[in-house]
Design an enzyme around this catalytic site. Structure first.
Site, PDB file in Angstrom:
ATOM      1  N   THR A   5      11.015   5.149   3.125  1.00 46.22           N
ATOM      2  CA  THR A   5      11.774   3.932   2.848  1.00 46.22           C
ATOM      3  C   THR A   5      11.829   3.710   1.342  1.00 46.22           C
ATOM      4  O   THR A   5      12.861   3.341   0.790  1.00 46.22           O
ATOM      5  CB  THR A   5      11.116   2.724   3.540  1.00 46.22           C
ATOM      6  OG1 THR A   5      10.935   3.019   4.921  1.00 46.22           O
ATOM      7  CG2 THR A   5      11.987   1.488   3.399  1.00 46.22           C
ATOM      8  N   ASN A  61      10.009   4.466  10.011  1.00 43.86           N
ATOM      9  CA  ASN A  61       9.630   5.210  11.213  1.00 43.86           C
ATOM     10  C   ASN A  61       8.131   5.205  11.435  1.00 43.86           C
ATOM     11  O   ASN A  61       7.349   5.100  10.485  1.00 43.86           O
ATOM     12  CB  ASN A  61      10.108   6.664  11.119  1.00 43.86           C
ATOM     13  CG  ASN A  61      11.623   6.790  11.177  1.00 43.86           C
ATOM     14  OD1 ASN A  61      12.273   6.148  11.989  1.00 43.86           O
ATOM     15  ND2 ASN A  61      12.184   7.620  10.305  1.00 43.86           N
ATOM     16  N   THR A  62       7.749   5.333  12.698  1.00 40.93           N
ATOM     17  CA  THR A  62       6.355   5.534  13.071  1.00 40.93           C
ATOM     18  C   THR A  62       6.233   6.936  13.642  1.00 40.93           C
ATOM     19  O   THR A  62       7.005   7.328  14.515  1.00 40.93           O
ATOM     20  CB  THR A  62       5.900   4.513  14.123  1.00 40.93           C
ATOM     21  OG1 THR A  62       5.996   3.197  13.562  1.00 40.93           O
ATOM     22  CG2 THR A  62       4.456   4.762  14.545  1.00 40.93           C
ATOM     23  N   ASP A  97       7.164  11.652  -1.799  1.00 38.66           N
ATOM     24  CA  ASP A  97       7.356  11.270  -0.401  1.00 38.66           C
ATOM     25  C   ASP A  97       8.683  10.527  -0.261  1.00 38.66           C
ATOM     26  O   ASP A  97       8.866   9.433  -0.790  1.00 38.66           O
ATOM     27  CB  ASP A  97       6.202  10.387   0.061  1.00 38.66           C
ATOM     28  CG  ASP A  97       6.174  10.191   1.574  1.00 38.66           C
ATOM     29  OD1 ASP A  97       7.221  10.378   2.211  1.00 38.66           O
ATOM     30  OD2 ASP A  97       5.103   9.842   2.109  1.00 38.66           O
ATOM     31  N   THR A 139      36.504   8.866  -2.656  1.00 37.75           N
ATOM     32  CA  THR A 139      35.426   7.882  -2.694  1.00 37.75           C
ATOM     33  C   THR A 139      34.147   8.401  -2.057  1.00 37.75           C
ATOM     34  O   THR A 139      33.051   8.288  -2.623  1.00 37.75           O
ATOM     35  CB  THR A 139      35.864   6.583  -1.992  1.00 37.75           C
ATOM     36  OG1 THR A 139      36.988   6.040  -2.679  1.00 37.75           O
ATOM     37  CG2 THR A 139      34.744   5.565  -1.983  1.00 37.75           C
ATOM     38  N   GLY A 170      -1.051   2.077  -0.378  1.00 38.20           N
ATOM     39  CA  GLY A 170      -0.870   1.951   1.050  1.00 38.20           C
ATOM     40  C   GLY A 170      -1.510   3.097   1.814  1.00 38.20           C
ATOM     41  O   GLY A 170      -1.894   4.125   1.242  1.00 38.20           O
ATOM     42  N   ALA A 171      -1.593   2.929   3.141  1.00 39.31           N
ATOM     43  CA  ALA A 171      -2.232   3.937   3.987  1.00 39.31           C
ATOM     44  C   ALA A 171      -1.542   5.285   3.872  1.00 39.31           C
ATOM     45  O   ALA A 171      -2.206   6.331   3.857  1.00 39.31           O
ATOM     46  CB  ALA A 171      -2.220   3.464   5.447  1.00 39.31           C
ATOM     47  N   ASP A 172      -0.206   5.278   3.780  1.00 43.16           N
ATOM     48  CA  ASP A 172       0.525   6.546   3.707  1.00 43.16           C
ATOM     49  C   ASP A 172       0.200   7.294   2.418  1.00 43.16           C
ATOM     50  O   ASP A 172       0.059   8.525   2.412  1.00 43.16           O
ATOM     51  CB  ASP A 172       2.032   6.315   3.827  1.00 43.16           C
ATOM     52  CG  ASP A 172       2.554   5.269   2.849  1.00 43.16           C
ATOM     53  OD1 ASP A 172       1.756   4.491   2.280  1.00 43.16           O
ATOM     54  OD2 ASP A 172       3.790   5.209   2.664  1.00 43.16           O
ATOM     55  N   ASN A 219       7.489   1.832   7.086  1.00 40.62           N
ATOM     56  CA  ASN A 219       8.464   0.751   7.201  1.00 40.62           C
ATOM     57  C   ASN A 219       9.691   1.129   8.010  1.00 40.62           C
ATOM     58  O   ASN A 219      10.277   0.281   8.679  1.00 40.62           O
ATOM     59  CB  ASN A 219       8.895   0.297   5.803  1.00 40.62           C
ATOM     60  CG  ASN A 219       7.789  -0.447   5.086  1.00 40.62           C
ATOM     61  OD1 ASN A 219       7.415  -1.539   5.475  1.00 40.62           O
ATOM     62  ND2 ASN A 219       7.247   0.154   4.044  1.00 40.62           N
TER      63      ASN A 219
END
Length: 257
Positions: A131, A11-12, A128, A183, A105-107, A9
């Site tokens: 995202t 990075n490729t 992992d 902060t 999912g594929a990952d 989602n």
């Protein structure tokens, strides 16, 4: 050579395998708007830097959790590498493992296959940092047994910044101390140590439920940030385990170089 592509989602990731050895590896931001031609211009320049001849690519495989991006990645493979890619999730795909449950999912499948190949006959948890922060459970037979999905670190930061008027956007890094004195320091502590607590807590609960010893490894872009900070809960960071799994799936489906 094999070009393996893993589209997540955020990075490729692209990796070129010469046999079982990775000789080139690159990331780009995932977007469905990038055409196959644009992928090629970017990728060919990076290959040239590594002295990789695009003509030496004879096979391709794609694992994607972003269906909108898959079309242009497939176009990249067919037009510029003269290769019809294997695509995870297509009918007849053989992962060589049992997938217990639905919706992985594929990952996560690639993480499971990669873990089983690198650490055979050993129950594992693969953390992992993507995202989403995912925890994949792998048994002694290399089967995917399910896992846990939590909001990713950067996703949590974005939600915090967008929901408040004065909190700034920060990068993830280990703070020098837990008690923040301003902060930004308070935010660093909350994000970093909050996720350390999440990792330690979820891993402990998975192990208790699984009922026997498990090896814990991590991967993903932010995995090195937490290396050495979980009290030994995460035993090893393996950045390329997903791509190793993708390579093995390609091999199990008749891939030959």
């Amino acid at each position: 050579m094999l070009l393996a592509i893993n589209a997540n989602n955020t990075n490729t990731k692209f990796a070129v395998f010469d046999g079982e050895r990775i000789v080139g590896e690159w990331r780009q931001h995932t977007t469905a708007l990038r055409t196959g031609d644009e992928h090629a211009v970017w990728l060919f320049q990076l290959m040239a830097i590594e002295k990789i001849d695009p003509a030496s690519i004879t096979a391709t495989i794609i694992g994607s959790v972003v269906p909108q991006a898959t079309f242009n990645l497939r176009r990249l493979c067919t037009r510029y590498f003269n290769s019809e890619p294997m695509v995870l999730g297509e009918p007849g795909m053989n992962y060589g493992i049992e997938v217990k449950g639905a919706g992985a999912g594929a990952d996560r499948i690639c993480n499971t296959v990669g873990a089983g190949v690198m650490f055979p006959q050993q129950p594992m948890i693969v953390v992992d940092f993507g995202t989403a922060t995912t925890f994949d459970v792998v048994d002694e037979q290399g089967a995917y047994c399910g896992g846990v999905i939590a909001p990713g670190i950067n996703l949590s930061i974005e939600a915090l910044v967008n929901a408040t008027a004065l909190l700034p956007r920060i990068v993830v890094e280990r703070p020098k101390q837990v008690i923040g004195t301003n902060t930004v320091a308070c935010m660093h502590s909350g994000v970093f140590w909050g996720y350390v607590g999440l990792i330690e807590g979820i891993v402990a609960r998975i192990k208790a439920e699984f009922g026997r010893p498990m090896k814990v490894i991590s991967t993903g872009g932010l995995a090195p940030v937490f290396d050495g900070s979980t009290g030994g809960v995460i035993e090893q960071v393996i950045p390329d385990i997903t791509m190793r799994g993708l390579f093995e799936i390609w091999r199990r489906n008749g891939g030959r170089l």
